[in-house]
Enzyme design. Structure first.
Site, PDB file in Angstrom:
ATOM      1  N   GLY A  14       8.428  -8.006  13.771  1.00  0.00           N
ATOM      2  CA  GLY A  14       8.016  -6.772  13.096  1.00  0.00           C
ATOM      3  C   GLY A  14       6.602  -6.398  13.532  1.00  0.00           C
ATOM      4  N   GLY A  49       6.632   6.291   4.646  1.00  0.00           N
ATOM      5  CA  GLY A  49       5.602   7.212   4.154  1.00  0.00           C
ATOM      6  C   GLY A  49       4.310   7.254   4.928  1.00  0.00           C
ATOM      7  N   PHE A 120      -1.381   9.557  -1.465  1.00  0.00           N
ATOM      8  CA  PHE A 120      -0.444   8.499  -1.844  1.00  0.00           C
ATOM      9  C   PHE A 120      -0.882   7.933  -3.190  1.00  0.00           C
ATOM     10  CE2 PHE A 120       2.641   5.786   0.758  1.00  0.00           C
ATOM     11  CZ  PHE A 120       3.320   6.880   1.256  1.00  0.00           C
ATOM     12  N   GLN A 233       6.572  -6.359  -6.208  1.00  0.00           N
ATOM     13  CA  GLN A 233       6.458  -4.910  -6.408  1.00  0.00           C
ATOM     14  C   GLN A 233       7.825  -4.247  -6.573  1.00  0.00           C
ATOM     15  OE1 GLN A 233       4.751  -1.968  -3.288  1.00  0.00           O
ATOM     16  NE2 GLN A 233       3.374  -1.928  -5.044  1.00  0.00           N
ATOM     17  N   HIS A 235       9.489  -0.518  -6.603  1.00  0.00           N
ATOM     18  CA  HIS A 235       9.192   0.858  -6.209  1.00  0.00           C
ATOM     19  C   HIS A 235       9.902   1.784  -7.180  1.00  0.00           C
ATOM     20  CE1 HIS A 235       8.640   4.418  -3.781  1.00  0.00           C
ATOM     21  NE2 HIS A 235       7.971   3.728  -2.887  1.00  0.00           N
ATOM     22  N   LEU A 245      15.221   3.338   0.042  1.00  0.00           N
ATOM     23  CA  LEU A 245      13.930   3.870  -0.400  1.00  0.00           C
ATOM     24  C   LEU A 245      13.834   5.388  -0.225  1.00  0.00           C
ATOM     25  CD1 LEU A 245      11.034   3.007  -1.369  1.00  0.00           C
ATOM     26  CD2 LEU A 245      10.359   3.440   0.979  1.00  0.00           C
ATOM     27  N   GLU A 248       7.252   7.268  -1.214  1.00  0.00           N
ATOM     28  CA  GLU A 248       6.210   7.813  -2.087  1.00  0.00           C
ATOM     29  C   GLU A 248       5.659   9.115  -1.492  1.00  0.00           C
ATOM     30  OE1 GLU A 248       3.846   4.768  -3.974  1.00  0.00           O
ATOM     31  OE2 GLU A 248       2.049   5.743  -3.213  1.00  0.00           O
ATOM     32  N   ARG A 279       2.046   2.298  -8.052  1.00  0.00           N
ATOM     33  CA  ARG A 279       3.481   1.989  -8.160  1.00  0.00           C
ATOM     34  C   ARG A 279       3.864   1.206  -9.390  1.00  0.00           C
ATOM     35  NH1 ARG A 279       4.817   0.767  -1.930  1.00  0.00           N
ATOM     36  NH2 ARG A 279       4.644   2.946  -1.373  1.00  0.00           N
ATOM     37  N   HIS A 344      10.714  -3.938  -4.025  1.00  0.00           N
ATOM     38  CA  HIS A 344      10.304  -3.291  -2.779  1.00  0.00           C
ATOM     39  C   HIS A 344       9.427  -4.165  -1.895  1.00  0.00           C
ATOM     40  CE1 HIS A 344       9.240  -0.102  -0.061  1.00  0.00           C
ATOM     41  NE2 HIS A 344       7.971  -0.158  -0.364  1.00  0.00           N
ATOM     42  N   ARG A 379       0.290  -3.647  -4.817  1.00  0.00           N
ATOM     43  CA  ARG A 379      -0.118  -3.049  -3.541  1.00  0.00           C
ATOM     44  C   ARG A 379      -0.085  -1.536  -3.636  1.00  0.00           C
ATOM     45  NH1 ARG A 379       2.743  -0.912   0.990  1.00  0.00           N
ATOM     46  NH2 ARG A 379       4.780  -1.448   0.156  1.00  0.00           N
ATOM     47  N   GLY A 381       0.652   1.994  -1.854  1.00  0.00           N
ATOM     48  CA  GLY A 381       1.473   2.475  -0.744  1.00  0.00           C
ATOM     49  C   GLY A 381       0.594   2.765   0.468  1.00  0.00           C
TER      50      GLY A 381
HETATM   51  C1  LIG Z   1      12.108   0.884   3.121  1.00  0.00           C
HETATM   52  C2  LIG Z   1      10.676   0.461   3.233  1.00  0.00           C
HETATM   53  C3  LIG Z   1       9.692   1.418   3.442  1.00  0.00           C
HETATM   54  C4  LIG Z   1       8.357   1.043   3.541  1.00  0.00           C
HETATM   55  N1  LIG Z   1       7.401   1.997   3.740  1.00  0.00           N
HETATM   56  C5  LIG Z   1       6.106   1.633   3.871  1.00  0.00           C
HETATM   57  C6  LIG Z   1       5.109   2.602   4.143  1.00  0.00           C
HETATM   58  O1  LIG Z   1       5.388   3.790   4.287  1.00  0.00           O
HETATM   59  N2  LIG Z   1       3.818   2.191   4.243  1.00  0.00           N
HETATM   60  C7  LIG Z   1       3.464   0.876   4.112  1.00  0.00           C
HETATM   61  O2  LIG Z   1       2.289   0.553   4.238  1.00  0.00           O
HETATM   62  N3  LIG Z   1       4.410  -0.074   3.889  1.00  0.00           N
HETATM   63  C8  LIG Z   1       5.711   0.275   3.781  1.00  0.00           C
HETATM   64  N4  LIG Z   1       6.661  -0.689   3.552  1.00  0.00           N
HETATM   65  C9  LIG Z   1       6.285  -2.104   3.636  1.00  0.00           C
HETATM   66  C10 LIG Z   1       6.149  -2.499   5.106  1.00  0.00           C
HETATM   67  O3  LIG Z   1       7.075  -1.798   5.876  1.00  0.00           O
HETATM   68  C11 LIG Z   1       6.377  -3.992   5.344  1.00  0.00           C
HETATM   69  O4  LIG Z   1       5.628  -4.742   4.438  1.00  0.00           O
HETATM   70  C12 LIG Z   1       5.958  -4.389   6.756  1.00  0.00           C
HETATM   71  O5  LIG Z   1       6.557  -3.547   7.704  1.00  0.00           O
HETATM   72  C13 LIG Z   1       6.319  -5.833   7.032  1.00  0.00           C
HETATM   73  O6  LIG Z   1       6.075  -6.112   8.378  1.00  0.00           O
HETATM   74  P1  LIG Z   1       6.141  -7.601   8.911  1.00  0.00           P
HETATM   75  O7  LIG Z   1       5.798  -7.529  10.356  1.00  0.00           O
HETATM   76  O8  LIG Z   1       5.331  -8.466   8.043  1.00  0.00           O
HETATM   77  O9  LIG Z   1       7.661  -8.048   8.697  1.00  0.00           O
HETATM   78  P2  LIG Z   1       9.060  -7.398   9.119  1.00  0.00           P
HETATM   79  O10 LIG Z   1       8.932  -6.081   9.753  1.00  0.00           O
HETATM   80  O11 LIG Z   1       9.931  -7.515   7.931  1.00  0.00           O
HETATM   81  O12 LIG Z   1       9.571  -8.392  10.249  1.00  0.00           O
HETATM   82  C14 LIG Z   1       9.955  -9.718   9.970  1.00  0.00           C
HETATM   83  C15 LIG Z   1      10.428 -10.358  11.255  1.00  0.00           C
HETATM   84  O13 LIG Z   1      10.636 -11.749  11.047  1.00  0.00           O
HETATM   85  C16 LIG Z   1      11.830 -12.159  11.669  1.00  0.00           C
HETATM   86  N5  LIG Z   1      12.285 -13.364  10.961  1.00  0.00           N
HETATM   87  C17 LIG Z   1      12.308 -13.596   9.629  1.00  0.00           C
HETATM   88  N6  LIG Z   1      12.737 -14.848   9.372  1.00  0.00           N
HETATM   89  C18 LIG Z   1      13.001 -15.416  10.565  1.00  0.00           C
HETATM   90  C19 LIG Z   1      13.481 -16.691  10.967  1.00  0.00           C
HETATM   91  N7  LIG Z   1      13.755 -17.669  10.080  1.00  0.00           N
HETATM   92  N8  LIG Z   1      13.658 -16.924  12.296  1.00  0.00           N
HETATM   93  C20 LIG Z   1      13.375 -15.965  13.204  1.00  0.00           C
HETATM   94  N9  LIG Z   1      12.914 -14.745  12.874  1.00  0.00           N
HETATM   95  C21 LIG Z   1      12.717 -14.481  11.576  1.00  0.00           C
HETATM   96  C22 LIG Z   1      12.738 -10.954  11.581  1.00  0.00           C
HETATM   97  O14 LIG Z   1      13.722 -10.987  12.578  1.00  0.00           O
HETATM   98  C23 LIG Z   1      11.732  -9.810  11.805  1.00  0.00           C
HETATM   99  O15 LIG Z   1      11.569  -9.576  13.174  1.00  0.00           O
HETATM  100  C24 LIG Z   1       8.007  -0.325   3.432  1.00  0.00           C
HETATM  101  C25 LIG Z   1       8.990  -1.277   3.232  1.00  0.00           C
HETATM  102  C26 LIG Z   1      10.307  -0.884   3.099  1.00  0.00           C
HETATM  103  C27 LIG Z   1      11.338  -1.949   2.813  1.00  0.00           C
END
Ligand SMILES: Cc1cc2nc3c(=O)[nH]c(=O)nc-3n(C[C@H](O)[C@H](O)[C@H](O)COP(=O)(O)OP(=O)(O)OC[C@H]3O[C@@H](n4cnc5c(N)ncnc54)[C@H](O)[C@@H]3O)c2cc1C
Length: 567
Positions: A14, A49, A120, A233, A235, A245, A248, A279, A344, A379, A381
């Site tokens: 991610g 968002g 936001f 959290q 939402h 979702l 926001e 939120r 959320h 948190r 948004g």
């Molecule tokens: C619908 C939605 C909308 C959102 N909108 C916003 C927004 O507008 N603004 C904002 O600030 N935040 C928003 N958030 C929150 C934000 O998107 C997330 O907190 C953030 O993107 C998380 O990023 P990350 O890189 O930590 O994890 P993620 O993007 O969740 O990536 C996790 C990664 O870990 C890998 N992984 C997990 N476990 C394992 C394992 N055991 N072995 C191998 N790989 C594994 C997965 O394959 C993935 O690639 C939103 C969240 C959601 C659900």
């Protein structure tokens, strides 16, 4: 035993994982990413968002600053965030967002061509930068392009099964390529967990199916504590029926929340900020309307966008319109959207310092799975995307500088032991003639968490949830799997994920039961007030054979002494 070896292994594709990888690779290290799905399918891609940054780019400047951003974030956190970490995020975030723009993110624009910003929840200024309502779809693709350009290898559809620890140091992971009949040991001087949230331990969640909290469990399993996990959290606006979702940003653009009597009920709960309250407050107000009989069909309220007009909805919220039409058969230009609160985001996670270092040498964490802690009890948004970039980059940089040129010889025995443990677990499972199916326990867990460890919590519910989780853990030992071979064995993966989900749920429940106050997202109907004297402190949960053992640590206060939180 054959090994794969890298200086730095990043688990998670991610935003946090990709940003860490770019930083570490640019520092000259041999880096690889391991992800259970293609990076572009990580939950980050769904963020709608926007991302906060105190640019002050709106047509009439408001003198916004990173200090204002810090204050809003700390107040939003109900004063539980570590203030030094918040200041780092808000200050460095400006540079990180500009960098994303330079790398090619297609942000929405003001008339004179600057990055547009929308209001936001819980913010005193419009500081959320956005790309219509598909912000992180853009961000994630841009980072992935950088990863491809830097030729960083990605182990795609590989699962991290366990961390390997030797002499108090994390030395790599045992991994499983979904499409093969074997596990693979990967040696790494530094391992960065960027595994995202655990939303799917709840029945109603906006999270992707893959968000099971496995990364938190990997750390917890090897003795790293989990911090502030009781802060979950909810939402306020997920689409009724599917809990997809509804950003926001829809309220940021001017949407109203309306109950069955046609009242904009936020007038009673946050008279100044109304729908743009933080939120935790808007989610509780919405659930209250529903619980007290002012919802529609006893289950949802309306998010009304009709007064925004076709042009604004088509320009700024095209994805939301599509979701409402595809999944609820409703066109928001013509009708209000039925919404209800849903899980959320996870404020808690693996404790780190501002450089992503965890208490276990060799192990780092960044993004939603980490707890720096910049979100405290709630948190705002737009701050999570920012956190992934700021602390992803910092973790990558720190890991790169800590990796020594002269490599330590890691002990093959430690890997061998883990590998044998997995083989025997698999053997044991395959030899069971019958047993309960995995999904039954998983579904019971999810329902339990939504019903008893949700928006409103009280002692009797939490005690019975704790008992029930114990029972589920026992039944876990009697699960039977139908599929016996290892390759493409999703049943086995689900089994392993469920183990982590049960432990994470236990930590949340234990933390919520013990914290006898209400703060941010954690609301106890039997202790409805914030209690700084006893509870202005972080929870740390350690794994023991009896369950989670809790300890506490101080909150870092710099310039923002705790005050009453009103909006
Ligand atoms: C619908 C939605 C909308 C959102 N909108 C916003 C927004 O507008 N603004 C904002 O600030 N935040 C928003 N958030 C929150 C934000 O998107 C997330 O907190 C953030 O993107 C998380 O990023 P990350 O890189 O930590 O994890 P993620 O993007 O969740 O990536 C996790 C990664 O870990 C890998 N992984 C997990 N476990 C394992 C394992 N055991 N072995 C191998 N790989 C594994 C997965 O394959 C993935 O690639 C939103 C969240 C959601 C659900």
């Amino acid at each position: 035993m054959e090994f794969l070896t890298h200086d730095i292994l990043i688990i998670g594709g991610g935003l946090a994982g990709l940003r860490a990888a770019i930083e570490a690779q640019k520092a000259g290290r041999d880096v690889a990413i391991l992800s259970k799905v293609h990076p572009l399918r990580s939950h980050s891609v769904a963020a709608q968002g926007g991302i906060n940054s105190a640019f002050d780019n709106i047509p009439v400047p408001t003198n916004d600053s990173w200090e204002n951003h810090s204050f809003d974030t700390i107040k939003g956190s109900d004063y539980l965030a570590d203030q030094d970490a918040v200041e780092v995020m808000c200050r460095e975030g400006i540079e990180r967002v500009i960098e994303m723009e330079h790398w090619g993110t297609l942000f929405s624009r003001t008339e004179d061509g600057r990055i547009a910003q929308r209001p936001f929840g819980g913010s005193g200024f419009p500081r959320t930068c956005y790309a219509a309502d598909r912000t992180s779809h853009n961000l994630l693709h841009v980072l992935y392009e950088q990863v491809v350009g830097l030729r960083i290898p990605v182990y795609e559809e590989w699962h991290a099964l366990s961390l390997v620890v030797d002499e108090g140091q994390c030395i790599g992971v045992l991994a499983f390529p979904l499409f093969e009949e074997r596990t693979v040991p990967i040696r790494a001087e530094a391992t960065i967990l960027a595994t995202g949230g655990y939303g799917r331990i709840y029945l109603r969640s906006t999270n992707a199916i893959i968000n099971t909290g496995k990364g938190c469990y990997l750390a917890y399993q090897v003795g790293v504590p989990l911090e502030d996990m009781e802060f979950v959290q909810f939402h306020p606006t997920s689409l009724f029926g599917t809990n997809i979702l509804i950003t926001e940003g829809a309220r940021g653009e001017g949407g109203y929340l309306v109950n069955v009597k046609g009242e904009r009920y936020m007038e009673r709960h946050a008279p100044h900020l109304m729908e743009l309250g933080p939120r935790d407050i808007v989610a509780r107000a919405t659930q209250r309307e529903i619980d007290e009989g002012r919802g529609f069909e006893g289950q949802y309220v309306h998010l009304d966008l009709r007064h925004l007009g076709r042009g604004k909805i088509m320009d700024h919220l095209p994805g939301i319109r599509q979701i409402a039409m595809d999944f609820a058969g409703i066109d928001p230009i013509l009708n209000p959207i039925p919404i209800q609160p849903a899980q959320h985001y996870s404020m808690g996670g693996i404790p780190t310092n501002v450089d992503g270092e965890t208490p276990l040498p060799g192990l780092y964490a960044a993004g939603e799975c980490a707890c720096v802690s910049v979100h405290g009890a709630n948190r705002l948004g737009g701050n999570s995307l920012l956190e992934t970039l700021v602390f992803g980059a910092r973790a990558g940089r720190k890991a790169a500088s800590n990796v020594k040129r002269k490599k330590r010889e890691s002990n093959p025995l430690a890997f061998q032991k883990q590998s044998e443990a997995f083989q025997s677990c698999l053997h044991e499972l395959s030899s069971r003639q019958e047993g309960e199916p995995c999904f039954r326990l998983r579904d019971e867990l999810k329902t339990l968490m939504t019903d008893q460890v949700g928006i409103f919590r009280r002692e009797s519910d939490l005690l019975s949830a704790k008992e029930k989780i114990r029972e589920l853990k026992e039944r876990f030992g009697r699960i039977g799997l139908k599929q016996k071979n290892l390759d493409f064995n999703n049943e086995w993966i689900q089994y392993l994920e469920l183990e982590g989900m049960l432990h994470v749920a236990e930590v949340i429940t234990e933390g919520a039961l013990t914290r006898k106050e209400s703060r941010g997202s954690h609301f106890r109907t039997d202790y409805p007030d914030r209690d700084d004297e006893h509870w202005l402190r972080h929870t740390l949960a350690y794994k023991t054979t009896e369950g989670a053992r809790l300890e506490y640590k101080e909150v870092t206060i710099t310039n923002y002494p705790p005050k009453e939180r009103t909006y």
